[in-house]
Design an enzyme around this catalytic site. Sequence first.
Site, short mmCIF file in Angstrom:
data_model
loop_
_atom_site.label_atom_id
_atom_site.label_comp_id
_atom_site.label_asym_id
_atom_site.label_seq_id
_atom_site.Cartn_x
_atom_site.Cartn_y
_atom_site.Cartn_z
N ASP A 46 -25.69 13.24 -0.81
CA ASP A 46 -26.03 11.97 -1.44
C ASP A 46 -24.89 11.53 -2.35
OD1 ASP A 46 -28.35 11.84 -0.04
OD2 ASP A 46 -29.70 12.07 -1.74
N HIS A 83 -40.23 15.39 -3.02
CA HIS A 83 -39.72 16.09 -1.83
C HIS A 83 -40.31 17.50 -1.66
CE1 HIS A 83 -37.01 12.74 -1.59
NE2 HIS A 83 -36.39 13.07 -2.70
#
Length: 483
Positions: free
Chosen positions: A197, A330
């Site tokens: 990311d 998550h």
Amino acid sequence: MSGVTMMQSLLVQLILTSFVFLSSVNNVNAGITSIFIRKEWPSVDIPLDNEVFAVPTGYNSPQQVHITQGDYDGNAVIISWVTADEPGSSKVQYGTSEKKYEFTAEGKMTNYTFYKYNSGYIHHVLVDGLEYDTKYYYKIGSGDSAREFWFQTPPEISLDVSYKFGIIGDLGQTYNSLSTLEHYMQSGAQTVLFVGDLAYADRYQYNDIGIRWDSWGRFVERSTAYQPWIWSAGNHEIEYMPYMDEVVPFKSYLHRHPTPHLACKSSSPMWYASRRASAHIIVLSSYSPFVKYTPQWEWLREELKRVDREKTPWLIVLMHVPIYNSNEAHFMEGESMRAVFEEWFIHYKVDVIFAGHVHAYERSYRISNVRYNVSSGERYPVPDKSAPVYITVGDGGNQEGLAGRFRDPQPEYSAFREASYGHSTLEIRNRSHAFYHWNRNDDGKKVATDSFVLHNQYWSNNLRRRKLKKQHLRSVLGRLASY
């Protein structure tokens, strides 16, 4: 008490303390959920006209300069940059003296489109055959627009060579991201292990996606132009956007960030391995197929067999999605990869696994869940001295903000967790010990919040090697005394 005797006493206490740390890492005790709360900067991207995104002066001046390791053993780099106005030259001049460039390497240029955005001209040059432990100066571009940088190659691969890695994930380009980056650059680390990311450009639409990739490249150049960043991809690099007719995953990432995958016989730049100093680093792709018989699965099976702990004692794995995560964000997304690879991680005595994805910090004890299956076995992770330590460092500072909701009660496998921005360092001292720190970005000050001595799985737990450890104990004490 004489000065020498006092020093010996202090060193003995330090060694004993390290064994206490080892016990705390290997055994499951009550974990800590930090209640620290800080007033964070807004989780919004820095405006494009801010000086941190400044375009270098001069026509067609190279920008977004970054380097990564270029081979399997650390004596090559890939230097990448972008020219905006015209292709220019894909040439690097370099040497061991400032402004004296004895050598030249040439590479290739590429570009791409994303919706109606046209990228600049992206250059990638492999510079190989470098000497170990040497400072190199390099020059890219031409005329008044040329730019000069430098980098340091790692020491030659060896059992007891020391080296310091930084670990950053989920960085983005906010003011919190800038705080993380600036604090990291004060750490003295020599290479970044990046756990996915990067730019968070996919938070935008249409042409702004490419524009934010460009701004991020200029944003991190203050570090990436001078030391390698070992890349791994996260979900924000996928950029699957059918509404814009963009359906090729990782298009921007793969054009901009090459990896040395061919040097380790990988069929994809998304997963690869490299050896650096005394570490063998394996990068996995959480968003590429990894179940049995897939290319990534086949490659990892063979790569783990290639690991030689007599040469590179430290075995480090990078991935984006954490296998163990007690945050509501998550939660259990890494379970499928855990089911496939955890047994291998234990069998090959992986020392530590770094992940991102969750925008918080968490460290585990040494635990495993390999006894569980769908019909029988242990239902919960159990202490396992052969298992890695799992560390989530997805707290770089991106615009999505912190993941502040941890599951309650804290699982027994979780040693420490906190929702704050920061980065980590792993300082390898020799074949048996490394110093680990997680540094919280506390209102503009770098604060060491979680730290411990990491003991090498191969050299610390193998009885056959205990005598070898004793033989170099004096060397260890000598290094510790230098602090």
